[in-house]
Structure formats: C-alpha cells, structure tokens
Design a protein around this motif. Structure first.
Motif, PDB file in Angstrom:
ATOM      1  N   LEU A 133      42.478 -19.769 -15.565  1.00 58.06           N
ATOM      2  CA  LEU A 133      42.600 -18.452 -14.930  1.00 58.06           C
ATOM      3  C   LEU A 133      43.720 -18.400 -13.883  1.00 58.06           C
ATOM      4  N   PRO A 134      43.840 -19.382 -12.988  1.00 59.17           N
ATOM      5  CA  PRO A 134      44.969 -19.333 -12.049  1.00 59.17           C
ATOM      6  C   PRO A 134      46.330 -19.387 -12.742  1.00 59.17           C
ATOM      7  N   ASP A 137      47.025 -16.013 -14.242  1.00 55.41           N
ATOM      8  CA  ASP A 137      47.416 -15.106 -13.161  1.00 55.41           C
ATOM      9  C   ASP A 137      48.898 -15.263 -12.844  1.00 55.41           C
ATOM     10  N   ARG A 138      49.370 -16.489 -12.739  1.00 54.87           N
ATOM     11  CA  ARG A 138      50.789 -16.725 -12.453  1.00 54.87           C
ATOM     12  C   ARG A 138      51.678 -16.234 -13.598  1.00 54.87           C
ATOM     13  N   THR A 141      52.298 -12.579 -13.456  1.00 48.88           N
ATOM     14  CA  THR A 141      52.875 -11.997 -12.246  1.00 48.88           C
ATOM     15  C   THR A 141      54.238 -12.580 -11.871  1.00 48.88           C
ATOM     16  N   ARG A 168      49.713  -7.028 -12.068  1.00 44.18           N
ATOM     17  CA  ARG A 168      49.396  -7.422 -13.439  1.00 44.18           C
ATOM     18  C   ARG A 168      48.218  -6.590 -13.894  1.00 44.18           C
ATOM     19  N   PHE A 171      41.807  -8.253 -14.214  1.00 43.72           N
ATOM     20  CA  PHE A 171      40.872  -9.231 -14.770  1.00 43.72           C
ATOM     21  C   PHE A 171      39.446  -8.779 -14.470  1.00 43.72           C
ATOM     22  N   ARG A 186      38.160 -14.577  -6.297  1.00 40.32           N
ATOM     23  CA  ARG A 186      39.555 -14.885  -5.962  1.00 40.32           C
ATOM     24  C   ARG A 186      40.542 -14.095  -6.810  1.00 40.32           C
ATOM     25  N   TYR A 187      40.235 -13.956  -8.121  1.00 42.33           N
ATOM     26  CA  TYR A 187      41.226 -13.391  -9.046  1.00 42.33           C
ATOM     27  C   TYR A 187      40.795 -12.072  -9.698  1.00 42.33           C
ATOM     28  N   GLN A 189      39.476  -8.242 -10.520  1.00 42.51           N
ATOM     29  CA  GLN A 189      39.394  -6.854 -10.080  1.00 42.51           C
ATOM     30  C   GLN A 189      38.015  -6.290 -10.443  1.00 42.51           C
TER      31      GLN A 189
END
Length: 293
Positions: A133-134, A137-138, A141, A168, A171, A186-187, A189
């Motif tokens: 997931l991290p 995310d990167r 973005t 982005r 999520f 953390r990630y 929405q």
C-alpha cells in the motif's frame, strides 16, 4: 448516507453493460466490482476481470463512481496496478475509487503457486500489504519511483501524468486487524468492512455490537496516526451480517438507520444474481435504490 452497489463480473459484456447503465439510472453513488480471479461458489462459472470490466463500465456511464471491492496483493503487483489505475482514472474522467485490502486465503491465494508452495499465512499477507500500500501510494503520486523492499521492487518507474484525481485516486482500505486499521488511518480516504465474521451467525444486534467495536478500533488507529477519524468515509459492504436488508424497503430503512448510527456513511448492496447467495427480489432492490436517491 450514500447507497452504492457491487456488480459481480459474471456476465458477458453484451449483457453486463446494461446492468452498469441501469445502476447509474437508479441513482447509485458508486458501482463496484470484485477484484478476484474467481470467488467461492462462482468458481466454476463465468467470471471476468475487474479492471477491464471497470474500463468498459467507464465508457457506458457518465457520473457514477466506479471501483473495486477489493483489490489485494494476492495476484497484483503495485507497479503494474498503478499504471492500470492511472489509465482507468483518466478514461473515467476521475471517477475511480480503489478498494484495497490484504486479501484472503481463497482461490486468489493459490492460483499462482507452483507445486509444493504454500499460500501466505495471515501474517505474511499483512506484511505484503504493509509494503504494497505505501508503494502504491507513491506510484500514484510521484512521477518517478525507485523502491527496494523485502517483497516488492520498483526501478525508476515513471507514472506521468498521474491521476486525474489529485493527489491520487482515493483508497478505500478494507481492514479489521490492528495493522490494517493503521494503514487505513494513514493512507485511506475511506475504510471498508463486511462486519465481523464471528458475529455472522448471531443476531443483528450482536453484529452491530461487533461493528461498533470495529469502528472504535478504527478511531483509535486514527488517533495513533494523528488523523482525524472524521476524514475517513466508512463503508459497509452488506450481505455478510445476520441482517436481511433487501427483504423489503422498510427492512432496509431500519438496517440503514442502525448502521448510520454506528457512523457508516456509505452502504453497498450486491446487485441481485438469481440462483446464487446474492439472489434478491429485483423490484424491491430497485425500490430501495430509488428511495435512497
């Protein structure tokens, strides 16, 4: 409260496109589909790919949001997934939500395994998701990403021009355990749950108590991450609790009211599939959809 639907990818597009169009006509906030290679009792029948289905759905709808419930690391890699999501977000005009989770132990977990290889344990699934997931995310973005991790690598990956939605696409993180809840805080929405499986055979009241406990864990995770819990939408994918909300319009109103009191602001109902666990009276289903416009 928003009402959405999940349309299983079980029809050839010559028939399926009418379902997606009709979902928009009925006023659903979003239409999702399962991102699996196959699923439970549907394994030996038709089952099409989620992302191509959503791409086609984007061409026959105009305003309804679209997404997955849910994508997982079981057979997805962040690099290739990010490229497809950016393309899909562009094709849809910025209407995509990625429902994403750690995945389960079903067919998706074993389809790519060779002889003698065991599927990931729950801990291994959580560890993969914690890196997946991290990195995703990167990738969604940043214009260029390099990552060397324990489970995933990306070498100078370009994702230009990025998503239509900024920074982005959102999520919606499916989670019930502490690691997943922290990732959602953390990630995400949005946060997604189907309820507590341990309460699935109990009473609706017991199920709602379990949901309340999940919501409280999410709020604690948000506090630990320095995140305002109010920033996350809370999505309940119905059909896996003891409630029978599609039995009648009043049954749905009652269940929706109870779920709303727990803080859920989006409910997702399965589009009826005759002869399956998701069979429902289509007239009642449409009456509910119109009532919640």
């Amino acid at each position: 409260m928003r009402l959405s639907t999940v349309i299983l990818p079980v029809q050839r597009w010559s028939e399926g496109k009418q379902v997606w169009r009709h979902a928009e006509e009925l006023g659903f906030h979003a239409a999702y589909t399962y991102d699996h290679l196959s699923w439970r009792s549907f394994r030996d029948g038709p089952w099409f790919g989620a992302l191509p289905t959503l791409t086609a759905a984007a061409t026959v709808t105009q305003s309804m949001r679209l997404g997955t419930l849910v994508t997982s690391p079981n057979f997805r890699h962040p690099v290739t997934l990010a490229k497809e999501l950016i393309t899909l977000d562009d094709l849809s005009g910025g209407r995509i939500t990625l429902g994403v989770g750690a995945g389960g132990s079903g067919y998706d977990a074993t389809a790519l395994l060779g002889p003698g290889r065991a599927p990931w344990t729950p801990r291994e699934r959580a560890e993969h998701f914690g890196e997946f997931l991290p990195l995703l995310d990167r990738l969604l973005t940043e214009d260029s990403v390099t990552h060397e991790g324990a489970r995933y690598c990306a070498h100078e990956v370009r994702n230009i021009p990025g998503c239509v939605q900024r920074p982005r696409l959102p999520f919606a993180v499916a989670a019930t355990g502490p690691r997943g809840m922290r990732l959602a805080a953390r990630y995400g929405q949005a946060w997604v749950t189907t309820g507590d499986p341990a309460a699935a055979e109990g009473t609706p009241e017991e199920s709602r108590d379990a949901l309340r406990a999940q919501v409280e864990r999410l709020e604690r995770a948000c506090e630990e991450e320095g995140r305002d819990p109010a920033e996350l939408s809370r999505i309940l994918l119905t059909g896996f609790t003891p409630d029978r909300p599609l039995a009648s319009l009043q049954a749905f109103r009652d269940a929706a009211g109870a779920w709303g009191e727990l803080g859920f602001d989006e409910l997702v109902v399965h589009w009826p599939v005759p002869g399956t666990v998701f069979e429902a009276d289509e007239e009642v289903f449409e009456e509910i959809a119109r009532d919640f416009r």
